[in-house]
Design a protein around this motif. Structure first.
Motif, PDB file in Angstrom:
ATOM      1  N   ALA A 163      42.073  -0.389 -89.944  1.00 28.80           N
ATOM      2  CA  ALA A 163      42.620   0.103 -88.539  1.00 28.80           C
ATOM      3  C   ALA A 163      41.647  -0.263 -87.911  1.00 28.80           C
ATOM      4  CB  ALA A 163      42.322   1.493 -88.542  1.00 28.80           C
ATOM      5  N   TRP A 178      51.734   1.591 -82.213  1.00 29.53           N
ATOM      6  CA  TRP A 178      50.362   1.815 -82.942  1.00 29.53           C
ATOM      7  C   TRP A 178      48.967   2.672 -83.249  1.00 29.53           C
ATOM      8  CZ3 TRP A 178      52.682   2.281 -87.999  1.00 29.53           C
ATOM      9  CH2 TRP A 178      53.779   2.218 -88.336  1.00 29.53           C
ATOM     10  N   GLU A 179      48.971   2.629 -81.215  1.00 26.48           N
ATOM     11  CA  GLU A 179      47.677   2.794 -81.316  1.00 26.48           C
ATOM     12  C   GLU A 179      47.295   4.473 -82.255  1.00 26.48           C
ATOM     13  OE1 GLU A 179      49.707   2.072 -79.015  1.00 26.48           O
ATOM     14  OE2 GLU A 179      49.337   0.267 -78.744  1.00 26.48           O
ATOM     15  N   MET A 209      43.956   7.302 -88.442  1.00 23.51           N
ATOM     16  CA  MET A 209      43.348   6.549 -89.860  1.00 23.51           C
ATOM     17  C   MET A 209      41.882   5.702 -89.973  1.00 23.51           C
ATOM     18  SD  MET A 209      46.156   6.527 -91.768  1.00 23.51           S
ATOM     19  CE  MET A 209      45.378   6.033 -93.076  1.00 23.51           C
ATOM     20  N   GLY A 210      41.612   5.579 -88.719  1.00 20.08           N
ATOM     21  CA  GLY A 210      40.522   5.134 -88.484  1.00 20.08           C
ATOM     22  C   GLY A 210      39.195   5.897 -88.500  1.00 20.08           C
ATOM     23  N   TYR A 230      46.410   4.958 -86.161  1.00 18.70           N
ATOM     24  CA  TYR A 230      45.320   3.491 -86.282  1.00 18.70           C
ATOM     25  C   TYR A 230      43.450   4.544 -85.899  1.00 18.70           C
ATOM     26  CZ  TYR A 230      48.166   0.507 -89.319  1.00 18.70           C
ATOM     27  OH  TYR A 230      48.875   0.029 -89.901  1.00 18.70           O
ATOM     28  N   ALA A 257      51.361   0.573 -92.804  1.00 27.03           N
ATOM     29  CA  ALA A 257      50.718   2.184 -92.609  1.00 27.03           C
ATOM     30  C   ALA A 257      50.884   2.535 -93.576  1.00 27.03           C
ATOM     31  CB  ALA A 257      51.756   2.668 -91.339  1.00 27.03           C
ATOM     32  N   SER A 294      47.771   2.077 -96.292  1.00 29.27           N
ATOM     33  CA  SER A 294      47.024   2.776 -95.147  1.00 29.27           C
ATOM     34  C   SER A 294      46.546   3.938 -95.836  1.00 29.27           C
ATOM     35  CB  SER A 294      46.448   2.612 -93.882  1.00 29.27           C
ATOM     36  OG  SER A 294      46.494   1.635 -93.434  1.00 29.27           O
ATOM     37  N   LEU A 342      43.611  -3.807 -87.479  1.00 29.80           N
ATOM     38  CA  LEU A 342      45.239  -4.058 -86.204  1.00 29.80           C
ATOM     39  C   LEU A 342      44.762  -3.235 -84.549  1.00 29.80           C
ATOM     40  CD1 LEU A 342      46.994  -1.928 -88.959  1.00 29.80           C
ATOM     41  CD2 LEU A 342      47.536  -4.173 -88.206  1.00 29.80           C
ATOM     42  N   SER A 343      43.843  -2.540 -84.173  1.00 31.02           N
ATOM     43  CA  SER A 343      43.391  -1.996 -83.028  1.00 31.02           C
ATOM     44  C   SER A 343      42.958  -2.773 -82.178  1.00 31.02           C
ATOM     45  CB  SER A 343      42.370  -0.635 -83.071  1.00 31.02           C
ATOM     46  OG  SER A 343      43.381   0.627 -84.084  1.00 31.02           O
TER      47      SER A 343
END
Length: 175
Positions: A63, A9-10, A16-17, A13, A145, A148, A66-67
Motif C-alpha cells: 500500500a 486508487w489512493e 489497506m495500509g 491503498y 488489489a 492485497s 503504490l501510494s
C-alpha cells in the motif's frame, strides 16, 4: 503509461495500509496479553504468529509503495516482482518452520492451507502480475488489489485462529 495509472486508487491503498498497520498493532497487543497468561513457545511464534505479521506488513508495504507518486509500468513491475518473489521465498520458510514445529503441535491440513498454500499462491500471483502489468496495466492493478485483500483476510483469519488456539490451550493447561 504515465503517472495517472494509479489515479483513483489512493483511497483504496490508504484503507489497506491503515488496516494492515492497525491489525499488526492489535496482534502485538493480543500476543503480549496472552504471553502474560500463557506459556508461549518461541517455535510456535515463529511458525504461526510471525508469518501473520509478515503478511500484514506485506500489505502495508504494498500500500505504501503504490501510494508513492509517478509510478510507471517499469516501477510497478519491479515492485510487484520483488513482493512476489520475496513472498514465495518466505512461503518456503514458513513451511520449514511448520515442519520443525511438530514436537509441540502437529499442523493439520487447515494450518497448511491458511499458513502456507494460500499466502504462497497470492505471492505467486503478485510475481505473475509483475509480467502482466506490461500488457494489461489496468487489469493488473485490480489483480494486485485482490491480492492485497486476500493477504489481509488471510492475516485476519490466521490471527483469529492463533488467538482462539492460545485461549483454548490456556484453559487446558493446569495452573
Amino acid at each position: 503509461m504515465n503517472g495517472s495509472l494509479l489515479a483513483g486508487w489512493e483511497n483504496f491503498y490508504v484503507i489497506m495500509g491503515s488496516s494492515a498497520a492497525g491489525l499488526t498493532g492489535i496482534t502485538f497487543v493480543v500476543i503480549a496479553l496472552i504471553r502474560d497468561v500463557a506459556r508461549v513457545r518461541p517455535t510456535g511464534l515463529r511458525a504461526f504468529v510471525t508469518p501473520t505479521i509478515v503478511h500484514f506488513a506485506g500489505v502495508l508495504a504494498l500500500a505504501a509503495y503504490l501510494s508513492m507518486p509517478r509510478h510507471g509500468v517499469m516501477s510497478l513491475s519491479v515492485g510487484f516482482g520483488v513482493a512476489g518473489l520475496t513472498g514465495l521465498i518466505y512461503g518456503g520458510v514458513i513451511a520449514a518452520n511448520m515442519r520443525r514445529h511438530g514436537s509441540e503441535y502437529i499442523p493439520v491440513r487447515e494450518d497448511w492451507i491458511w499458513n502456507v498454500t494460500l499466502p504462497t499462491l497470492v505471492y505467486g500471483g503478485l510475481l505473475i502480475m509483475a509480467f502482466l502489468v506490461w500488457r494489461k496495466p489496468v487489469s493488473t492493478l485490480y489483480g494486485v488489489a485482490a491480492a492485497s485483500l486476500l493477504l489481509l483476510f488471510i492475516g485476519i483469519r490466521n490471527a483469529w485462529d492463533i488467538a482462539v488456539w492460545m485461549t483454548v490451550q490456556q484453559q487446558r493447561e493446569p495452573h
